[in-house]
Enzyme design. Structure first.
Site, mmCIF file in Angstrom:
data_model
loop_
_atom_site.group_PDB
_atom_site.id
_atom_site.type_symbol
_atom_site.label_atom_id
_atom_site.label_comp_id
_atom_site.label_asym_id
_atom_site.label_seq_id
_atom_site.Cartn_x
_atom_site.Cartn_y
_atom_site.Cartn_z
ATOM 1 N N ARG A 237 0.860 -1.175 0.000
ATOM 2 C CA ARG A 237 0.000 0.000 0.000
ATOM 3 C C ARG A 237 0.899 1.227 0.000
ATOM 4 N NH1 ARG A 237 -3.343 -3.004 -1.476
ATOM 5 N NH2 ARG A 237 -5.375 -3.459 -0.559
ATOM 6 N N GLU A 266 -4.426 7.273 -4.969
ATOM 7 C CA GLU A 266 -4.715 6.531 -6.210
ATOM 8 C C GLU A 266 -6.065 6.954 -6.753
ATOM 9 O OE1 GLU A 266 -4.329 2.335 -5.445
ATOM 10 O OE2 GLU A 266 -2.304 2.554 -4.699
ATOM 11 N N HIS A 285 -1.860 -0.027 -9.891
ATOM 12 C CA HIS A 285 -2.391 -0.970 -8.885
ATOM 13 C C HIS A 285 -2.995 -2.213 -9.560
ATOM 14 C CE1 HIS A 285 -4.027 -1.295 -4.515
ATOM 15 N NE2 HIS A 285 -3.827 -2.494 -5.038
#
Ligand code: DGY
Length: 328
Positions: A237, A266, A285
């Site tokens: 993360r 994000e 991601h």
């Protein structure tokens, strides 16, 4: 009568039908200003929640008085206020196990792309800038035989160590809350402290979940300890690292390069300095983003919800230890 479930992420048709056969489903593709009021109405009735990529704060969850179980279509549980759910004795189910190999593959792609400058050089070809044979100013570095340091040897760490050690002859060192006898036996991994891992690894990969303890785990001091030739990889993360410190380390030559699948914010903001750094390889991601694995994750999350609503949290419950229940 079917139980009421709120689905808050778009899922493929086949599992959607399966979910609808099992439950009375209200569907929302995330929460936004235009659907918020209808979302909250459905939340007020929901006994189950299933979805991903939406922050489930205690403010939102507090508006779900009938909630009995939540199921995230992810292994990470940081979108949920877990202490709040536990205080209401509500299990949070997650998709542990089904994405280990796919995520390890993605991490290996980041290792290869950063070491061999694959994205930068591929762009050079596409943009018509390949005018002469490649010389040492554009050479990459070898991956095979280099030392890999893994911070957080969980299931994905183990799958990564397997690829690195068996496929690329990489010595493995790791730090983790607990020693992993299987990784030591299977891949000759060495259990070391974080400082020695940072100082001696050629590739450093962070794989810890985001918790209060791991927030900002790798910052200015940690980057300063790494070799100037080190390549840093983050696929856990964004907030596990200090992104500003990483940008500084990359632009000042404190480390060689970084491969990132996750970011503090994000999608990555348009003005992020990371976008201008040739030595940063950035993925959107995609750790688990293959057709096969995302389907497995959705089906796993549906199974998890069925079991949890039935009182069975023996498998894939992220807050099992915090719950007070007889049927575990
Ligand atoms: C996960 O499963 O946690 C992946 O990072 C996707 O969010």
């Amino acid at each position: 009568m079917k139980k009421k479930v709120l689905l808050y992420k778009r899922i493929p048709e086949q599992p959607l039908q399966r979910l609808k056969n099992l439950f009375e489903v209200s569907f929302f593709d995330g929460i936004n200003e235009s659907n918020k009021s209808a979302f909250l109405d459905a939340l007020a009735e929901a006994e189950g929640l299933i979805g991903a990529s939406t922050n489930m704060s205690s403010d939102i969850l507090g508006q779900a008085p009938r909630l009995k179980a939540a199921s995230t279509i992810s292994v990470g549980t940081d979108q949920y206020d877990l202490p709040y759910l536990s205080s209401r004795n509500i299990p949070l189910m997650h998709t542990a196990n089904v994405l280990n190999d796919t995520t390890a593959d993605t991490i290996f792609a980041l290792i290869m792309c950063t070491a061999r400058r694959a994205v930068e050089l591929a762009n050079m070809v596409k943009e018509g800038r390949w005018n002469r044979s490649i010389d040492e100013t554009l050479f990459g570095i070898d991956v095979h035989g280099k030392t890999l340091g893994i911070i957080g040897m969980g299931r994905i760490g183990y799958a990564l160590a397997k690829r690195a050690h068996l496929g690329f002859d990489m010595p493995i060192q790791y730090c983790n809350r607990n020693q992993r006898e299987d990784a030591e036996r299977d891949f000759n991994a060495s259990y070391v402290d974080m400082e020695s891992l940072l100082k001696t690894s050629d590739f450093i990969c962070v794989l810890t979940p985001l918790t209060e303890e791991t927030k900002g785990l790798v910052g200015e001091n940690e980057f300063a300890m790494m070799k100037n030739s080190a390549i840093f990889i983050n696929a856990s993360r964004g907030k596990v690292i200090d992104e500003a410190a990483l940008i500084n380390a990359l632009s000042q030559g404190v480390i060689r390069a970084a491969g990132l699948d996750v970011f503090e914010i994000e999608p990555l903001p348009a003005d992020s300095p990371l976008r201008n750094l040739d030595n940063a390889v950035l993925f959107p991601h995609i750790g688990s983003a293959t057709t096969e694995t995302r389907l497995k994750m959705v089906n796993c999350a549906i199974d998890n919800l069925v079991h949890a609503l039935d009182g069975d949290i023996s498998k894939n419950c992220a807050n099992k230890k915090q719950l007070n229940t007889t049927k575990q």
